[in-house]
Each structure stands twice: as C-alpha cells, then as structure tokens.
Scaffold this motif. Sequence first.
Motif, short mmCIF file in Angstrom:
data_model
loop_
_atom_site.label_atom_id
_atom_site.label_comp_id
_atom_site.label_asym_id
_atom_site.label_seq_id
_atom_site.Cartn_x
_atom_site.Cartn_y
_atom_site.Cartn_z
N LEU A 24 53.42 47.85 8.85
CA LEU A 24 54.39 47.05 8.09
C LEU A 24 55.83 47.34 8.53
O LEU A 24 56.66 46.43 8.59
N LEU A 102 50.46 41.37 0.50
CA LEU A 102 50.37 41.23 1.96
C LEU A 102 49.70 39.93 2.36
O LEU A 102 50.00 39.37 3.42
N GLU A 105 52.40 37.43 2.28
CA GLU A 105 53.29 37.65 3.42
C GLU A 105 52.66 37.12 4.72
O GLU A 105 53.32 36.47 5.53
N GLN A 142 56.48 41.75 1.14
CA GLN A 142 56.06 43.05 1.66
C GLN A 142 56.61 44.18 0.82
O GLN A 142 55.86 45.04 0.35
N THR A 155 59.27 49.67 3.32
CA THR A 155 58.84 49.30 4.66
C THR A 155 59.74 48.28 5.32
O THR A 155 59.70 48.14 6.55
N VAL A 212 51.30 42.19 10.53
CA VAL A 212 50.99 42.15 9.10
C VAL A 212 49.53 41.79 8.88
O VAL A 212 48.88 42.27 7.94
#
Length: 233
Positions: A24, A102, A105, A142, A155, A212
């Motif tokens: 990440l 995630l 994302e 994230q 991150t 990712v």
Amino acid sequence: MPQRPRLLRHARRPGPGAATHGLLVLAAGGANAFGFLALGGVFTSVVTANAAVLGLSLGGADPGAARLVALALLGYGAGAAAGSLAAGGRGRVPALGVRGGLLLETLALWLVSAAWLYWDGAPDPTRRAMLLFLTAVAMGCQNGSVRATGSEATTAYLTGTVTSAIAVLVTQGRLARRSVGSVLLFIAGAAAVGAAFRWLHPAAPLLPALLVTAALRTAGPAARRAAPDAHRR
C-alpha cells in the motif's frame, strides 16, 4: 415487557499485515507521483501540502489551480469516508475490515487506469480533473480503511511516520526500522511511476492499481459480523 435485542455490534477488525502495508505504501507513492506529473501538479493524498497549495492559489488569484486542489481534497475526504465505513461499519452496515476499503480503492484505481489508456494518456483538462478526483478517492479509501481497523500506521502520507521515527530515535535511541522502510517504499513507488510516466507513458497508472490489487490479495479474508448479543441484559 421483553427487552428488544440490541443492534449488532462490530468486532475490531485486524489492520493490514506487513506485506499488505508495504504494498500500500508503494502504491501511494506511485499514485501521488501520477497525480503530480499527469493530473495537474496536485498530490492525491498529502492533505497538508494540498491545503497549503490551495491557500497559495487563492492568495495568488489562480482559480484554475485552486479548483484542482479543492477537487483533490474533496475526493480524498469522500474516499476516506467510504473506506472507513466499508472497513469499520456503522449501525446495520457490516464491518468488512481493511479488505472492504481496499476493494473500493482497487475499483477506483482500475477505473483510472482504463480511462487513461482509453484516452491514450492525453485526457483533456475536464477528464484530467475527473481522474484526479478518482485517484484522490482511492487514496482516501486506503487510509480510511487502515485507520478504521485501529491501525496506528498510515500508508498514504508519511508526516506522522517520520515524526514518530525521529521522536523514537532521539528519546529512546532506537531506530524505527518499519517507519524508515515505509519512507523508502513511498519514494520507490513514486520513482517507479515517474519512470513509467517518462518511458511507458500510457502504462503510468497501472502500477498503483496492480500494487493495491496485490495488497487486496495479501490482506486477510473478509471479516464477518460479530454475533448478536440479544441475550445480554
């Protein structure tokens, strides 16, 4: 009268492991480089820097730059809200852990990559603004998902990480290796996307999306709801 069952409670979900965290951070460095180089000289997750640039743009009567920075800030905020809700849940919304944020994302970054490729790496200003917003949404997702799981680590920006590492070094005489590693990974991600932007221009946003996606696979399985505590009084 019988007591009504309480709303379902959400158990604390684990934050990202070391491998997920590293991927990440790499992706965040790349996404910020992509935003800066390709989408108008704006960072996609560094809110402090963007807020300063917004103030400078307003003070210098540069409405075009101010609109782009404001768009990035708005996108990051929207993404942080969505990622936090997906990861931590609220009320009847299930807490899915870090994987929930995630997943959002990943979808945003692949949409950015697909659009960038479709427009041959040369979108017009309106389309660039749209891609900037989506990339900032991804970065907000994230960080929101990581923080909603209770993790102290960040991150997508490193000011707190660097400050904490320096504080530990001068007060305890101990090198925070993970923090130093995070800074190096962030730089490496930015350097990789910078090189891709120069030599493989249409592929520039693919690296953050791939990283990712890999982080999503290394994260733990989707969390389940905690059991209802209807029998508690």
